[in-house]
Design a protein around this motif. Structure first.
Motif, mmCIF file in Angstrom:
data_model
loop_
_atom_site.group_PDB
_atom_site.id
_atom_site.type_symbol
_atom_site.label_atom_id
_atom_site.label_comp_id
_atom_site.label_asym_id
_atom_site.label_seq_id
_atom_site.Cartn_x
_atom_site.Cartn_y
_atom_site.Cartn_z
ATOM 1 N N UNK A 675 0.844 -1.208 0.000
ATOM 2 C CA UNK A 675 0.000 0.000 0.000
ATOM 3 C C UNK A 675 0.872 1.248 0.000
ATOM 4 N N UNK A 676 1.978 1.187 0.748
ATOM 5 C CA UNK A 676 2.898 2.330 0.769
ATOM 6 C C UNK A 676 3.465 2.604 -0.631
ATOM 7 N N UNK A 677 3.804 1.544 -1.358
ATOM 8 C CA UNK A 677 4.329 1.710 -2.718
ATOM 9 C C UNK A 677 3.298 2.390 -3.615
ATOM 10 N N UNK A 678 2.041 1.972 -3.490
ATOM 11 C CA UNK A 678 0.975 2.581 -4.298
ATOM 12 C C UNK A 678 0.818 4.065 -3.966
ATOM 13 N N UNK A 679 0.889 4.377 -2.688
ATOM 14 C CA UNK A 679 0.732 5.772 -2.272
ATOM 15 C C UNK A 679 1.909 6.632 -2.731
ATOM 16 N N UNK A 680 3.084 6.023 -2.791
ATOM 17 C CA UNK A 680 4.251 6.754 -3.305
ATOM 18 C C UNK A 680 4.113 7.051 -4.795
ATOM 19 N N UNK A 681 3.248 6.279 -5.466
ATOM 20 C CA UNK A 681 2.953 6.537 -6.887
ATOM 21 C C UNK A 681 1.751 7.480 -7.037
ATOM 22 N N UNK A 695 -4.870 -5.203 10.210
ATOM 23 C CA UNK A 695 -4.875 -3.945 10.960
ATOM 24 C C UNK A 695 -3.796 -2.951 10.499
ATOM 25 N N UNK A 696 -2.520 -3.376 10.308
ATOM 26 C CA UNK A 696 -1.508 -2.392 9.887
ATOM 27 C C UNK A 696 -1.810 -1.757 8.532
ATOM 28 N N UNK A 697 -2.253 -2.585 7.565
ATOM 29 C CA UNK A 697 -2.513 -2.048 6.235
ATOM 30 C C UNK A 697 -3.783 -1.195 6.233
ATOM 31 N N UNK A 698 -4.763 -1.545 7.058
ATOM 32 C CA UNK A 698 -5.970 -0.720 7.175
ATOM 33 C C UNK A 698 -5.619 0.656 7.719
ATOM 34 N N UNK A 699 -4.741 0.682 8.705
ATOM 35 C CA UNK A 699 -4.354 1.954 9.311
ATOM 36 C C UNK A 699 -3.582 2.834 8.340
ATOM 37 N N UNK A 700 -2.863 2.222 7.378
ATOM 38 C CA UNK A 700 -2.034 3.010 6.470
ATOM 39 C C UNK A 700 -2.784 3.487 5.230
ATOM 40 N N UNK A 701 -3.915 2.861 4.898
ATOM 41 C CA UNK A 701 -4.652 3.219 3.683
ATOM 42 C C UNK A 701 -5.292 4.598 3.813
ATOM 43 N N UNK A 719 -11.769 3.142 9.013
ATOM 44 C CA UNK A 719 -12.484 4.417 8.981
ATOM 45 C C UNK A 719 -13.981 4.201 8.777
ATOM 46 N N UNK A 720 -14.319 3.072 8.130
ATOM 47 C CA UNK A 720 -15.715 2.722 7.855
ATOM 48 C C UNK A 720 -15.905 1.263 8.261
ATOM 49 N N UNK A 721 -17.033 0.984 8.935
ATOM 50 C CA UNK A 721 -17.343 -0.388 9.342
ATOM 51 C C UNK A 721 -18.658 -0.800 8.691
ATOM 52 N N UNK A 722 -18.638 -1.924 7.968
ATOM 53 C CA UNK A 722 -19.855 -2.469 7.385
ATOM 54 C C UNK A 722 -20.482 -3.398 8.420
ATOM 55 N N UNK A 723 -21.634 -2.987 8.958
ATOM 56 C CA UNK A 723 -22.269 -3.781 10.001
ATOM 57 C C UNK A 723 -22.931 -5.030 9.423
ATOM 58 N N UNK A 724 -23.380 -4.950 8.182
ATOM 59 C CA UNK A 724 -23.984 -6.102 7.527
ATOM 60 C C UNK A 724 -22.926 -6.989 6.897
ATOM 61 N N UNK A 725 -23.391 -8.059 6.260
ATOM 62 C CA UNK A 725 -22.452 -9.015 5.675
ATOM 63 C C UNK A 725 -22.451 -8.931 4.155
ATOM 64 N N UNK A 726 -22.858 -7.787 3.609
ATOM 65 C CA UNK A 726 -22.954 -7.636 2.158
ATOM 66 C C UNK A 726 -21.886 -6.687 1.633
ATOM 67 N N UNK A 727 -21.153 -7.144 0.624
ATOM 68 C CA UNK A 727 -20.139 -6.297 -0.009
ATOM 69 C C UNK A 727 -20.770 -5.191 -0.842
#
Length: 793
Positions: A675-681, A695-701, A719-727
């Motif tokens: 994710x860091x590489x993508x953000x550097x781009x 958890x670490x990658x979620x915190x960095x996104x 930052x966002x929590x999906x309470x249901x089970x639907x994508x």
């Protein structure tokens, strides 16, 4: 200037038996009573002691009861009382407060500005729409009662947020609104009939004495409107000026009192124009627009408040001897056992021990299909057991139940304002200052050229350019958006995430539990020669029973062994001592062994004793039913998978999906690095995951989404929590973010465009005061109505 024998605050004689004194303007000043001492100290503490330097008259004597009021707040320092509504956030404490006395966005800004200067307060976030404040403080430096007292001193009554009391507070404010609005409406009609008759000569040629009589009648009808109905605006202006700033109530107050005093003077001296009907109409329409705002923000807040109303007051507790007893739901503690009959509401969060039932979780997730609950399944407070009976072990007290967490997280979401909101707040304050300067310049110019209507032209400028609509543009849209997402089972932890979602160009997804159902099963198993299969499976079941990873669902059965020294390595595996021997389970790299050459399948879970491989398993799950549809709807983004599973398993899962890039065998650190590489781009990344290893990658996104039944660690990082089970909630989230952006732009464009358009006409004297009143009020009503449309889409 008061003498030493007179109160420095009010000028009355000091008490000869008791001494009350404090430091004001560098000197010790004597005061007459505890009330004056309290008010004077509040003025000094808030940095407003210049008041004493520039005042022309002594203040009114303060009510001694103010101290008893502040003393009563000390009860809120009691830890037992705080147990119900104060949350621990590391070294800090946090509380949600219901605020009474908030009239507009400027009130929220004033409260934040005043409290943020106080030592010990880490964060203050005021949600004007819901009349709540989220306060985080260090208890060692300041007590809760002092925070509430500070709010009381600047004119706002605060109390711990409780759904029922908050609703009662809203009803009280609504009742007061309706009284003021009703009075202003009735008087406006009467005054309009009188003054319209005079302006349009409907009464024919009438004598000057009769005309003056009509003026006196109009003055009499207008006075209660000015003094009572318009009082909210004056209080807002006073609060702003006392904090050495200006808000939209300042030009309103100047316009109202300027017009009223001019009309009063004209009536007394029997010369000049009166615009009593404009004052009444101005106050009525401004109150009407704020009442609509009041109702719309309550409508949005109700969606969140509805979550708490389903939680029952009582619960049926199962005692140690197997008997039942009724108790308060808030008295339940973790490890208590409760019994829930068919049709009853589950009182708190817990795990099913016995029984099966279909549970309606729509109040949490927005999905109306019942969820079948069996032993080991998680259940949540406020959901309803439609059929069947459940015996439940409590895992969270009512204070920490999911529904209460949702209300808290929503309050936290409004603490981080988007750039658009911050810009609008800052711009509106500068705009008010500019309006005051332009009004003064307008009056100076028309007076200089000898226009006898200079005063009325200035009043028209003040009224027409009042930036009420601008102050409502962003917060009204945000509140409605958060409420709409909540209704759809999407919990937002940061309001500014809505803004960032519009910049996303890359979506990275975890595989297990995100793209797939997370319902694992053992497809095939291999056991080393000489190993007892039953014993090996029993050891695996005992170890996996302690794991939070979805893969543990594949290892079911009765736990026959005790496990000690259990450890979890996110993205690697688990380890522990069973019957005195060390075992580990996980990937080959984690366990430190190589797969035997004769293994007929690619195993992804190994069981190792020391450095000896004793069993290997191929564990897999299936795609979610809505994965394909969701990814098709997200095809405009760059889609990629970051998984800790083997590359072969990842390829098998994604080969039919519109995924541009899929990486397997990644540790949590490697996911983070990708994710860091993508953000550097300069890519803006949305990360979706559900496990501890995410958890670490979620915190960095840039924006993180925790999906379905995510672990607590993942929810904390998201930052966002999906309470249901639907994508399918993800495309809905992105659509709402886009709608909010449009609404905010529309609202700001309308409010700024209106003021820019109307200003030249007002300065030129084309607009009369009543025309300015109508235009300003319609502008605010349009903005609020436009934002409320988000709720119905």
């Amino acid at each position: 200037m008061a003498s030493s024998s007179q109160c420095y605050h009010c000028g009355l004689p000091n008490d000869s038996k008791q001494i009350f004194e404090t430091q004001i303007l560098g000197d010790t000043r004597q005061l007459c009573c505890p009330g004056c001492l309290a008010v004077a100290q509040a003025i000094v503490d808030n940095g407003l002691e210049d008041y004493y330097q520039f005042r022309t008259e002594p203040a009114n004597k303060s009510d001694d009861s103010i101290l008893s009021t502040l003393d009563e707040l000390a009860v809120y320092n009691d830890p037992a009382l705080q147990e119900d509504f104060v949350f621990d956030e590391g070294h800090y404490k946090q509380i949600q407060l219901t605020l009474e006395g908030i009239t507009c966005a400027a009130c929220g800004w004033l409260i934040e500005k005043q409290l943020s200067k106080v030592k010990g307060i880490k964060q203050v976030a005021v949600n004007v729409q819901e009349r709540r404040a989220l306060v985080t403080w260090l208890d060692e430096d300041i007590k809760l009662s002092q925070i509430m007292a500070g709010l009381k001193r600047i004119g706002y009554h605060a109390s711990p947020f409780q759904a029922d009391e908050h609703e009662a507070s809203y009803k009280r404010e609504e009742k007061a609104f309706l009284k003021k609005l009703g009075l202003a409406g009735i008087m406006t009609m009467q005054v309009m009939m009188l003054m319209a008759g005079l302006y349009f000569d409907w009464f024919g040629a009438i004598e000057q004495e009769t005309r003056q009589y009509f003026y006196w009648v109009a003055l009499t009808l207008t006075t209660p409107v000015v003094l009572y109905s318009g009082s909210n605006f004056y209080l807002g202006a006073i609060k702003a000026l006392s904090a050495k700033t200006v808000n939209m109530d300042v030009p309103v107050t100047l316009a109202v009192f300027g017009t009223y005093i001019a009309g009063l003077r004209a009536t007394l001296l029997e010369t000049g124009e009166v615009f009593f009907e404009s004052i009444c109409m101005f106050i009525f329409l401004l109150l009407l627009s704020r009442f609509f705002e009041h109702r719309s923000r309550h409508k949005a807040a109700q969606i969140s408040a509805n979550m708490t109303q389903y939680i029952p007051v009582s619960a049926t507790k199962v005692n140690a001897d197997g008997t039942f007893s009724n108790c308060l739901a808030k008295q339940l503690r973790p490890e208590d056992i409760v019994f829930v009959k068919a049709g009853e509401t589950i009182p708190v969060d817990g795990i099913v021990l016995e029984g099966t039932a279909s549970v309606d979780e729509s109040m949490l997730t927005g999905e109306f299909n019942p969820v079948n609950k069996r032993p080991t399944a998680s259940v949540y407070g406020g959901t309803v057991a439609q059929d069947g009976a459940l015996t439940i072990k409590v895992t969270q007290s009512l204070k920490h139940a999911l529904v209460n967490q949702i209300v808290r997280l929503q309050a936290s979401a409004m603490a981080s304002k988007p750039k658009a909101a911050l810009l609008a707040d800052k711009f509106s304050r500068y705009f008010v200052s500019a309006v005051l300067v332009i009004s003064a310049a307008t009056y100076g110019f028309w007076t200089f050229v000898g226009n006898e209507d200079a005063f009325w032209i200035t009043i028209s400028v003040l009224v027409a350019t009042c930036p009420c609509a601008l102050g409502l543009a962003t917060p009204s849209a945000l509140t409605c958006a958060v409420a709409k997402l909540n209704k759809q089972g999407i919990l937002l932890k940061r309001a500014d995430a809505l803004e960032q979602l519009n910049d996303i160009d890359t979506i990275a997804l975890d595989k297990t539990g995100t793209l797939t159902q997370g319902k694992f099963s053992i497809q095939t198993a291999w056991f080393a020669e000489g190993v007892d299969k039953t014993t090996a499976m029993d050891i695996a079941v005992a170890l996996e029973a302690r794991s939070e990873h979805p893969i543990q669902q594949a290892f079911t059965g009765k736990i026959k062994h005790k496990v000690s020294d259990f450890e979890v390595t996110p993205g690697g595996g688990i380890s522990g001592n069973v019957n005195g021997s060390a075992f580990s389970m996980g990937s080959a790299s984690y366990c430190g062994v190589s797969l035997p050459a004769n293994l007929p399948f690619v195993a992804n879970v190994l069981l190792v004793s020391g450095k000896t491989l004793i069993a290997a398993f191929l564990v897999s799950d299936k795609l979610r039913d809505d994965t394909q549809a969701t990814l098709d709807m997200l095809s405009q983004y760059q889609l990629m998978v970051l998984s800790g599973d083997t590359q072969e398993n990842v390829n098998n899962i994604v080969n039919t999906l519109p995924i541009q890039r899929a990486l397997g065998g990644l540790s949590p650190e490697q996911k983070f690095e990708e994710v860091q590489k993508l953000q550097q781009q300069n890519k803006k990344v949305l990360m979706m995951g559900d496990g501890i290893n995410d958890a670490p990658v979620l915190a960095s996104a840039d924006v993180a989404v925790a999906v379905g039944n995510a672990t607590d660690v993942a929810k904390t990082a998201a930052d966002v929590i999906l309470l249901g089970d639907s994508l399918l909630s993800v495309p809905q989230l992105l659509n709402v973010a886009l709608s909010v952006k449009r609404k905010i732009r529309q609202n700001i464009a309308w409010s700024v465009g209106y003021n820019i358009l109307i200003l030249p006409f007002a300065i030129a004297g084309v607009l009369s005061p009543w025309m300015a009143v109508v235009g300003m009020s319609l502008s605010s009503i349009i903005v609020v109505t436009n934002s409320t449309r988000l709720l119905s889409k």
